[in-house]
Design a protein around this motif. Structure first.
Motif, PDB file in Angstrom:
ATOM      1  N   VAL A 113       6.878   6.675   2.858  1.00 34.01           N
ATOM      2  CA  VAL A 113       5.519   7.038   2.458  1.00 34.01           C
ATOM      3  C   VAL A 113       5.096   8.328   3.156  1.00 34.01           C
ATOM      4  O   VAL A 113       4.424   9.180   2.559  1.00 34.01           O
ATOM      5  CB  VAL A 113       4.523   5.889   2.701  1.00 34.01           C
ATOM      6  N   LEU A 114       5.543   8.524   4.396  1.00 27.01           N
ATOM      7  CA  LEU A 114       5.198   9.773   5.084  1.00 27.01           C
ATOM      8  C   LEU A 114       5.828  10.959   4.369  1.00 27.01           C
ATOM      9  O   LEU A 114       5.194  11.999   4.188  1.00 27.01           O
ATOM     10  CB  LEU A 114       5.676   9.733   6.534  1.00 27.01           C
ATOM     11  N   ILE A 129       0.834  -1.199   0.000  1.00 25.38           N
ATOM     12  CA  ILE A 129       0.000   0.000   0.000  1.00 25.38           C
ATOM     13  C   ILE A 129       0.874   1.256   0.000  1.00 25.38           C
ATOM     14  O   ILE A 129       0.652   2.151  -0.811  1.00 25.38           O
ATOM     15  CB  ILE A 129      -0.999  -0.049   1.168  1.00 25.38           C
ATOM     16  N   PRO A 130       1.916   1.324   0.863  1.00 27.04           N
ATOM     17  CA  PRO A 130       2.849   2.438   0.684  1.00 27.04           C
ATOM     18  C   PRO A 130       3.423   2.492  -0.721  1.00 27.04           C
ATOM     19  O   PRO A 130       3.538   3.579  -1.304  1.00 27.04           O
ATOM     20  CB  PRO A 130       3.959   2.149   1.700  1.00 27.04           C
ATOM     21  N   GLY A 182       1.624   6.798  -6.676  1.00 22.83           N
ATOM     22  CA  GLY A 182       0.531   7.652  -7.098  1.00 22.83           C
ATOM     23  C   GLY A 182      -0.788   6.939  -7.198  1.00 22.83           C
ATOM     24  O   GLY A 182      -1.688   7.350  -7.896  1.00 22.83           O
ATOM     25  N   PHE A 183      -0.929   5.867  -6.548  1.00 23.14           N
ATOM     26  CA  PHE A 183      -2.174   5.200  -6.251  1.00 23.14           C
ATOM     27  C   PHE A 183      -3.066   4.833  -7.407  1.00 23.14           C
ATOM     28  O   PHE A 183      -3.671   3.788  -7.413  1.00 23.14           O
ATOM     29  CB  PHE A 183      -2.993   6.030  -5.267  1.00 23.14           C
ATOM     30  N   TYR A 241       7.630   3.021   5.698  1.00 28.77           N
ATOM     31  CA  TYR A 241       6.648   3.938   6.255  1.00 28.77           C
ATOM     32  C   TYR A 241       7.188   5.361   6.337  1.00 28.77           C
ATOM     33  O   TYR A 241       6.458   6.323   6.141  1.00 28.77           O
ATOM     34  CB  TYR A 241       6.178   3.414   7.612  1.00 28.77           C
ATOM     35  N   ILE A 242       8.502   5.471   6.614  1.00 29.45           N
ATOM     36  CA  ILE A 242       9.093   6.807   6.604  1.00 29.45           C
ATOM     37  C   ILE A 242       9.006   7.386   5.196  1.00 29.45           C
ATOM     38  O   ILE A 242       8.605   8.525   4.989  1.00 29.45           O
ATOM     39  CB  ILE A 242      10.557   6.746   7.099  1.00 29.45           C
ATOM     40  N   LEU A 249       3.964  11.588   1.192  1.00 31.77           N
ATOM     41  CA  LEU A 249       2.641  12.155   1.441  1.00 31.77           C
ATOM     42  C   LEU A 249       2.729  13.608   1.876  1.00 31.77           C
ATOM     43  O   LEU A 249       1.844  14.408   1.598  1.00 31.77           O
ATOM     44  CB  LEU A 249       1.908  11.350   2.510  1.00 31.77           C
ATOM     45  N   THR A 250       3.818  13.951   2.575  1.00 36.47           N
ATOM     46  CA  THR A 250       3.948  15.328   3.025  1.00 36.47           C
ATOM     47  C   THR A 250       4.351  16.245   1.877  1.00 36.47           C
ATOM     48  O   THR A 250       3.838  17.351   1.747  1.00 36.47           O
ATOM     49  CB  THR A 250       5.012  15.413   4.150  1.00 36.47           C
ATOM     50  N   ILE A 251       5.278  15.762   1.044  1.00 29.79           N
ATOM     51  CA  ILE A 251       5.796  16.632   0.003  1.00 29.79           C
ATOM     52  C   ILE A 251       4.907  16.623  -1.228  1.00 29.79           C
ATOM     53  O   ILE A 251       4.611  17.651  -1.821  1.00 29.79           O
ATOM     54  CB  ILE A 251       7.231  16.201  -0.379  1.00 29.79           C
ATOM     55  N   ILE A 311      -6.329  14.933  -8.056  1.00 27.46           N
ATOM     56  CA  ILE A 311      -7.725  14.532  -8.026  1.00 27.46           C
ATOM     57  C   ILE A 311      -8.568  15.702  -7.534  1.00 27.46           C
ATOM     58  O   ILE A 311      -8.300  16.279  -6.486  1.00 27.46           O
ATOM     59  CB  ILE A 311      -7.901  13.320  -7.105  1.00 27.46           C
ATOM     60  N   PRO A 357       1.497  14.762  -2.043  1.00 26.07           N
ATOM     61  CA  PRO A 357       0.451  13.811  -1.647  1.00 26.07           C
ATOM     62  C   PRO A 357      -0.130  13.018  -2.804  1.00 26.07           C
ATOM     63  O   PRO A 357      -0.707  11.960  -2.591  1.00 26.07           O
ATOM     64  CB  PRO A 357      -0.630  14.705  -1.029  1.00 26.07           C
ATOM     65  N   ILE A 396       0.990   4.048  -2.929  1.00 25.57           N
ATOM     66  CA  ILE A 396       0.818   5.476  -2.656  1.00 25.57           C
ATOM     67  C   ILE A 396       2.007   6.263  -3.186  1.00 25.57           C
ATOM     68  O   ILE A 396       1.851   7.333  -3.782  1.00 25.57           O
ATOM     69  CB  ILE A 396       0.620   5.702  -1.149  1.00 25.57           C
TER      70      ILE A 396
END
Lengths: 292, 356
Positions: A272-273, A227-228, A234-235, A269-270, A276-278, A288, A280, A231
């Protein structure tokens, strides 16, 4: 430098497995907007089916692989028909929870099989033990097989989406379900097909993982890393899922080698964070917009 | 179907929307909770304590998920921060009466900070980000041995007050009861205040909320901070109840258990949190009971199976959980002669696609 490349290659091969799972994940998301948290468990079932056919029933490798992959694909399609179809139109969050529940059920089902639950196992292939040499870099044949197989599958998917009628229908549905329905695309069979394909891909991922890592009932957690990967990519982008998965695998492998212990477990996880921060929307995602 | 029969506008802002009978019922429950330790054994009292602790954690989750619509899969991280902060502060010599609020506030601040990336994220992305935070906190708890004791865990000092050592049984039960009631009251009051209304507006449509002047970012941050605050209290209490904490207690599994609790209890209702907590504590006991009856002895598959099936079945057939059932039953009796078939039928809300 050699060491670095060595780590990168081993990261790429594990990343390919992540990438395949992420591909299945994105496939389902694009066709049905379902976030499937049970994908890791599907992979686990695929790997164990392969183990059963290859090791316990000692079928020929290719036959066992085909049976395991199609069985997992059918299982995934069945899950969609029985549990996800009635949820169409419910909020996305409710559907996500259903897939979490299905994941638990699949794990429980695996625990009930005595040959599966008791041990951590590994499948040995004819390739096991041999190595491929690229100059100074040594790759085990199993790892190389993962990379080659992933490349083949990705090419296959590319052709499927660009050239076949069904692939085009899936693309249409993923862009707009409503418009696709109006144009005569059978949305329902497309969503079943998406699950079928995703089941097949995850089974392949499980089978490829089996020779290079141990398989056990809780290996579904590995699927959570898909899942990361999705993401980061770009999902809603299939190439993004591949790149995201490989990137994740490489980061993990390098973190495990160069950083203190503990970082490799959370590297995914780091990463992906940070993404997501820079950014999303992911590396390859489209922005979207939502209508109120 | 509306469950609350409104007879005046004031009713919407009351603490208990259904007025007097509701006060009556809650008083009966309170009385039962107060006398329970007289009749129940040590084991059952400690199970009741766990129900209260989970209920406090559930309040936090309900504010975030049920009222603001933010799905977090990292609630276990807040529990862990609350627990470790409280224990660490106590080991530094701070008294429990100060360490508990300090730990809760610290968790609240951490929640607000962790909520910052969440301001831009929605739905699955948020779930993923919080899940990532959950994994990272778990890993930090395992590695930062100076504060947390690492993988070997940390023992929790006993609570002392006025020269007495507070027992972990009945006195602790009353402490949890008091804190749980205070939390419920506090949360219920927040939810009928403008902040609570803004949260509900953000949940139903953040863009629409923004257009009527709700500061979406602020509301989301508040929701995260409040959620973490309550969960932090629960974490600190949990540490004291368990008397030993280690990182493997605060995994993704715990977050999912909390999610299950909210869903089975009833999403979007504080009463549902208590039902859910009771369910979450009772279910393993029930499963252990069933295992004892089965011939094969321990069945490791039973628990995940029950868990998974319940999640699926609740979402398929009763999305409002136990609270929804209770409301239907009480609603049926209140409307007694007027009940029509299909009155409680689910309205199929077709969620709009996230993309277009």
């Amino acid at each position: 430098m050699v060491q670095f490349l060595q780590q990168v290659i081993s990261g790429v091969s594990i990343g390919c497995v992540y990438a395949l799972i992420a591909l299945g994940f994105v496939l389902i998301y694009k066709a049905t907007e379902t976030v499937n948290f049970a994908i890791g468990e599907l992979m686990m079932i695929g790997a164990f089916l392969g183990f059963t056919f290859i090791v316990i029933w000692s079928l020929p490798l290719w036959l066992a692989a085909i049976i395991a992959i199609s069985a997992t694909a059918l299982l995934a399609a069945m899950l969609e028909r029985v549990f996800l179809r009635p949820m169409v139109g419910e909020p996305a969050f409710a559907i996500l929870v259903v897939t979490i529940g299905l994941g638990f059920c699949l794990r429980a089902a695996a625990l009930m099989v005595p040959e599966w639950s008791s041990e951590t196992v590994r499948i040995f292939t004819p390739l096991s033990g041999s190595v491929v040499r690229l100059g100074p870099i040594v790759i085990s044949a199993d790892h190389a097989a993962v990379i080659v197989a992933t490349a083949l599958i990705v090419t296959g998917f590319f052709v499927f989406f660009k050239r076949t009628r069904m692939g085009l229908a899936m693309q249409a549905v993923s862009q707009s379900q409503l418009a696709a329905t109006y144009m005569g695309v059978r949305t329902r069979s497309v969503s079943t097909l998406a699950w079928l394909l995703a089941g097949a891909i995850t089974a392949v991922a499980g089978l490829l993982l089996a020779p290079i890592a141990f398989i056990h009932v809780n290996m579904g957690v590995l699927g959570l890393k898909a899942i990361p990967a999705a993401i980061i990519g770009g999902f809603s982008s299939l190439p993004g899922a591949i790149v995201g998965g490989i990137l994740l695998g490489v980061c993990e492998s390098l973190a495990g080698f160069y950083l203190p212990a503990g970082f490799s477990e959370v590297a995914a996880y780091i990463l992906v964070l940070v993404v997501l921060t820079i950014r999303p929307e992911g590396l390859f995602g489209e922005t979207i917009h939502k209508r109120v | 179907m509306r469950y609350v029969l409104r007879t005046s506008y004031r009713q919407d802002t009351r603490l208990f929307k259904e007025g007097l009978p509701q006060y009556g019922w809650y008083l009966v429950w309170l009385a039962l909770a107060l006398v329970a330790p007289l009749f129940l054994g040590v084991h059952l009292v400690s199970q009741l304590t766990f129900i209260l602790i989970f209920a406090i954690a559930g309040i936090g989750y309900q504010i975030l998920l049920g009222y603001t619509g933010l799905l977090s899969l990292g609630q276990a991280a807040f529990l862990a921060i609350g627990a470790y902060a409280c224990v660490f502060l106590e080991k530094q010599g701070l008294h429990f009466a100060l360490a508990l609020p300090a730990a809760a506030l610290l968790t609240g601040v951490v929640g607000a900070v962790l909520g910052l990336p969440a301001l831009r994220l929605k739905g699955l992305y948020l779930a993923m980000a919080t899940m990532a935070i959950g994994f990272i906190v778990e890993e930090v708890a395992a590695r930062w041995t100076f504060v947390t004791g690492g993988n070997s865990g940390a023992s929790v000092p006993r609570i002392e007050a006025f020269g007495y050592v507070l027992s972990r049984d009945v006195p602790f039960y009353f402490l949890c009861l008091a804190l749980c009631i205070a939390s419920l009251w506090f949360a219920a009051n927040i939810l009928r205040s403008p902040t609570g209304r803004a949260m509900a507006a953000v949940r139903d449509s953040d863009i629409a909320a923004q257009s009527i002047g709700v500061e979406v970012a602020q509301v989301k941050t508040k929701a995260f901070a409040l959620s973490a605050f309550f969960t932090g209290i629960a974490g600190a209490l949990m540490a004291h109840k368990l008397s030993f904490i280690s990182p493997e207690q605060f995994t993704l599994h715990l977050s999912i258990e909390l999610l299950l609790m909210i869903l089975i209890g009833g999403i979007g209702s504080l009463r549902g949190v208590v039902f859910g907590a009771a369910f979450l504590v009772a279910m393993p006991e029930l499963i252990a009971e069933i295992e004892r009856m089965l011939p094969g002895g321990s069945q490791p598959a039973l628990r995940p199976m029950a868990f998974g099936l319940l999640l699926v079945l609740v979402m398929l057939f009763e999305p409002r959980g136990i609270n929804g059932l209770v409301e239907k039953i009480t609603g049926y009796f209140r409307l007694m002669p007027l009940y029509r078939k299909g009155m409680f039928a689910r309205q199929r809300g077709f969620a709009k696609s996230e993309r277009w």
